[in-house]
Design a protein around this motif. Structure first.
Motif, PDB file in Angstrom:
ATOM      1  N   GLU A  91       0.843  -1.209   0.000  1.00  0.00           N
ATOM      2  CA  GLU A  91       0.000   0.000   0.000  1.00  0.00           C
ATOM      3  C   GLU A  91       0.871   1.250   0.000  1.00  0.00           C
ATOM      4  O   GLU A  91       0.610   2.216  -0.715  1.00  0.00           O
ATOM      5  N   PHE A 132      -4.616  -4.545  -6.427  1.00  0.00           N
ATOM      6  CA  PHE A 132      -4.808  -3.506  -7.436  1.00  0.00           C
ATOM      7  C   PHE A 132      -6.277  -3.124  -7.583  1.00  0.00           C
ATOM      8  O   PHE A 132      -6.608  -2.231  -8.357  1.00  0.00           O
ATOM      9  N   GLY A 133      -7.146  -3.815  -6.821  1.00  0.00           N
ATOM     10  CA  GLY A 133      -8.570  -3.506  -6.898  1.00  0.00           C
ATOM     11  C   GLY A 133      -9.145  -3.774  -8.273  1.00  0.00           C
ATOM     12  O   GLY A 133      -9.885  -2.960  -8.834  1.00  0.00           O
ATOM     13  N   ILE A 134      -8.805  -4.932  -8.832  1.00  0.00           N
ATOM     14  CA  ILE A 134      -9.262  -5.236 -10.192  1.00  0.00           C
ATOM     15  C   ILE A 134     -10.334  -6.311 -10.154  1.00  0.00           C
ATOM     16  O   ILE A 134     -10.198  -7.335  -9.488  1.00  0.00           O
ATOM     17  N   GLU A 135     -11.399  -6.026 -10.862  1.00  0.00           N
ATOM     18  CA  GLU A 135     -12.510  -6.956 -10.896  1.00  0.00           C
ATOM     19  C   GLU A 135     -12.236  -8.028 -11.941  1.00  0.00           C
ATOM     20  O   GLU A 135     -11.804  -7.732 -13.053  1.00  0.00           O
TER      21      GLU A 135
ATOM     22  N   MET B   1      -7.402   6.468   0.016  1.00  0.00           N
ATOM     23  CA  MET B   1      -7.172   5.129  -0.514  1.00  0.00           C
ATOM     24  C   MET B   1      -8.000   4.111   0.256  1.00  0.00           C
ATOM     25  O   MET B   1      -7.882   4.021   1.477  1.00  0.00           O
ATOM     26  N   LYS B   5      -7.002  -1.970  -0.977  1.00  0.00           N
ATOM     27  CA  LYS B   5      -6.608  -1.906  -2.374  1.00  0.00           C
ATOM     28  C   LYS B   5      -6.152  -0.509  -2.808  1.00  0.00           C
ATOM     29  O   LYS B   5      -6.494   0.491  -2.188  1.00  0.00           O
ATOM     30  N   SER B   6      -5.413  -0.479  -3.864  1.00  0.00           N
ATOM     31  CA  SER B   6      -4.936   0.796  -4.366  1.00  0.00           C
ATOM     32  C   SER B   6      -5.645   1.061  -5.684  1.00  0.00           C
ATOM     33  O   SER B   6      -6.175   0.160  -6.312  1.00  0.00           O
ATOM     34  N   ASP B   7      -5.661   2.299  -6.089  1.00  0.00           N
ATOM     35  CA  ASP B   7      -6.297   2.639  -7.354  1.00  0.00           C
ATOM     36  C   ASP B   7      -5.274   3.240  -8.283  1.00  0.00           C
ATOM     37  O   ASP B   7      -5.242   4.434  -8.502  1.00  0.00           O
ATOM     38  N   PRO B   9      -3.691   4.229 -11.727  1.00  0.00           N
ATOM     39  CA  PRO B   9      -4.182   4.419 -13.094  1.00  0.00           C
ATOM     40  C   PRO B   9      -3.463   3.484 -14.071  1.00  0.00           C
ATOM     41  O   PRO B   9      -2.337   3.054 -13.800  1.00  0.00           O
TER      42      PRO B   9
END
Lengths: 163, 342
Positions: A91, A132-135, B1, B5-7, B9
Motif C-alpha cells: 500500500e 490492485f482492486g481489479i474486478e 485510498m 486496495k490501491s487505485d 491508473p
C-alpha cells in the motif's frame, strides 16, 4: 538563486491533509514539478501538493534528503534506494508511486515501480486482483482456459485462497 | 485510498508491468480481460523487450549444436560464470537440414499477434527471423533477387536487389538483425556494409567508421546496438577495436566503444565479442573458450572449466527472453515430448 549567500533555501510543502513540511530547496528540486514552480517564482510561500497525503509526503521527503546527501555515486544511490524501499508494504509503495509520478521524480518512480514488480513476481493472480482492486471479468470457463494456456507460469507461486 | 486496495491508473500499472518477468506477465493475463489486452498488445511487447535490454538481467544464448542427427536450438543462461541450459526450445528433424521448412516455437495464433514465425532453412539461402512487429522474414534467393515473407499477409514477395553489381562477397550470410534491420558485411577489395530496411523493403549501404580503411570488419549485436569490430595485429599484442552505431536505422554515426588488447600467439589468435553481461563483455577466444573482459580494469577472467564450450558447434547467439518466445521452464527435463514439425 540563493547560491551565492551560502545559506540553503528552505521550501515549505503542504500535503492534501494540511500537514506542513520544511525541506531544503536543493533536495526538493529532485521533483521536476517543484523545480518548475521554483523556477517560475511560485515557491515563495507554501507549496500545496494536492495529490499527496502527509504520510506519503513525509516518506518522499526522507528520500529526497537521503538521496541528495549522497554524492554522485550511482552504486551508493542504488543501495540507498534498495534499503529505503526494503521495509515498505504494498500500500505504501502504491502511494509512493503515485506521489513520484505526480511530483515527476523519475529516479523514485523507477525504483518504486521496480520494487512493486519485484514484490509481484511470486504473487498469485488473486493477490494481484485484491491489491490492485481489479474486478475479475472473465467467466469461469474463460479464466480456466487462460490459466490452462499458461499453466507453467503458476509453478512456484505463493499460494492464495482466492487463486 | 480505500481499505486494502490501491487505485493505480492504467499508465502507472503499465510502467510496473513492463518491469515484470515473462513468466509473471503470462500468469497475470488471468487477472482480467483488460490486463490480458494490455499484456498482449504489440506495443507493450516491444516496450517490454526494450526494458529487458536496458536491465541487462537476462543473458541467454540460443545455442546451436550438432548433437546426434538433430540440429538443436536451445537457450542457455550464463549465471555465476556457468552455463545453465533452460531446455530444448525446438529441434529440426534430420531430413530438414538444409532444405525444407520447419516451424520454430509457434506464437499463439489468436490475439493481436495473429502470426506464426516460420524458419526456412535452405542450402544456399539464409533466413532472418524478424520480430512480428515488423512481420517479415527475409529470405535470400539468387544473387539478384530476394524474397520477403510477410507474416501479416502470409505471402512471399520477390524483389530485385539494387546492390548486386558490386562484385562483393557476403562474409556473414545469415546476416545480423538489430532493431528490425538486417546487416551484412560485403567484401572483396573493399569492405562495405549493406542493410535491409524493413520499412521500405530496400537494401541500402551503411557508412563505416572513418578510422577503418579497407580492413575486414565484423558485426555483432551488443546490448541491442549494432557494433562493428576489426583486428589490428601486432607482434606480441594484438588489439580488437569495437565501435557502436547510434540508434536509428538511418543513423550512420559510430562511436568507439572499447579497444581490447590481447596476446598474439598465432594467426588463429582471435578475440570475438559475443555479448555483454552487466558491464562486462564476453569474448570467444581462439575459437574454443569463453572469457569475460572487464573494461574498467582492462582484465580478463576465464569461465569455469566445466563450461561446455566445445559443445557449441557454432558461435552462440545472444538471446533474450521475450513475450514472443516464452521459455517454458517446466519442460526443461530431457525426454519430454519433442515439439517438431512437418
Amino acid at each position: 538563486m540563493a547560491a551565492e549567500t551560502g545559506t540553503p533555501t528552505t521550501l515549505t510543502l503542504k500535503s492534501n491533509d494540511d500537514e506542513l513540511f520544511s525541506v531544503a530547496e536543493s533536495a526538493a528540486i529532485l521533483s521536476v514539478t517543484i523545480r518548475n514552480m521554483v523556477e517560475d517564482g511560485c515557491a515563495g510561500g507554501v507549496i500545496p501538493l494536492d495529490n499527496v497525503d502527509g504520510k506519503t509526503l513525509a516518506s518522499v521527503i526522507t528520500y529526497m534528503n537521503g538521496i541528495s546527501a549522497i554524492p554522485a555515486d550511482e552504486e551508493k544511490k542504488k543501495s540507498y534506494r534498495d534499503k529505503f524501499l526494503s521495509d515498505k508494504d504494498f500500500e505504501t509503495l502504491a502511494d509512493m508511486v503515485l506521489a513520484a509520478n505526480y511530483l515527476n521524480m523519475s529516479c523514485l518512480m523507477d525504483a518504486v515501480s521496480a520494487k512493486i514488480a519485484q514484490v509481484m513476481e511470486k504473487k498469485s493472480v488473486g493477490w494481484v486482483r485484491r491489491k490492485f482492486g481489479i474486478e475479475n471479468d472473465y467467466t469461469p470457463e474463460e479464466e480456466a482456459a487462460v490459466k490452462e494456456e499458461h499453466k507453467w507460469t503458476f509453478e512456484g507461486v505463493e499460494t492464495d485462497d482466492d487463486n | 485510498m480505500a481499505d486494502d486496495k490501491s487505485d493505480l491508473p492504467p499508465e502507472i500499472i503499465e510502467i510496473i508491468l513492463l518491469k515484470l518477468s515473462v513468466k509473471s506477465l503470462l500468469r497475470f493475463k488471468s487477472v482480467s480481460k483488460s490486463w490480458d489486452t494490455m499484456i498482449s498488445d504489440p506495443v507493450f511487447v516491444e516496450n517490454h523487450i526494450q526494458k529487458s535490454k536496458e536491465s541487462n538481467s537476462h543473458n541467454l544464448f540460443l545455442r546451436r549444436s550438432n548433437l546426434s542427427t538433430f540440429i538443436r536450438f536451445s537457450a542457455v543462461k550464463s549465471e555465476d560464470k556457468k552455463f545453465q541450459t533452460l531446455g530444448v526450445l525446438t529441434e529440426t528433424p534430420p531430413s530438414n537440414v538444409g532444405g525444407l521448412c520447419c516451424r520454430i516455437h509457434p506464437l499463439e495464433p489468436r490475439k493481436s499477434f495473429g502470426t506464426k514465425i516460420v524458419v526456412v532453412m535452405h542450402l544456399s539461402g539464409f533466413v532472418v527471423i524478424q520480430t512480428p512487429a515488423i512481420s517479415r522474414l527475409l529470405f535470400w534467393i539468387g544473387s539478384t533477387t530476394y524474397s520477403v515473407y510477410s507474416c501479416t499477409n502470409k505471402s512471399w514477395i520477390t524483389l530485385r536487389k539494387e546492390h548486386d553489381g558490386l562484385g562483393l562477397t557476403i562474409t556473414n550470410p545469415s546476416g545480423l538483425c538489430v532493431n528490425g534491420a538486417s546487416y551484412w558485411v560485403m567484401c572483396s577489395i573493399t569492405t562495405k556494409i549493406m542493410y535491409f530496411d524493413p520499412r521500405d523493403d530496400k537494401f541500402k549501404m551503411l557508412d563505416k567508421p572513418e578510422q577503418i580503411d579497407d580492413r575486414v570488419v565484423f558485426l555483432v549485436n551488443l546490448r541491442g546496438s549494432l557494433c562493428l569490430y576489426c583486428y589490428f595485429e601486432g607482434v606480441e599484442k594484438s588489439t580488437v577495436r569495437i565501435w557502436e552505431k547510434e540508434n536509428g536505422i538511418d543513423n550512420s554515426s559510430w562511436k568507439e566503444l572499447v579497444t581490447v588488447e590481447y596476446d598474439y600467439v598465432s594467426i588463429f589468435s582471435e578475440l570475438e565479442p559475443l555479448c555483454f553481461i552487466e558491464n562486462k563483455i564476453v569474448f570467444r577466444k581462439d575459437c574454443d573458450r569463453l572469457v569475460i573482459y572487464k573494461p574498467c580494469e582492462k582484465s580478463f577472467e576465464a569461465f569455469e572449466k566445466d563450461t561446455p564450450v566445445r559443445e557449441i558447434a557454432m558461435p552462440p547467439v545472444k538471446y533474450m527472453e521475450t513475450l514472443y518466445f516464452p521459455i517454458d521452464k517446466s519442460k526443461s527435463k530431457p525426454n519430454r515430448k519433442r515439439k517438431c514439425l512437418q
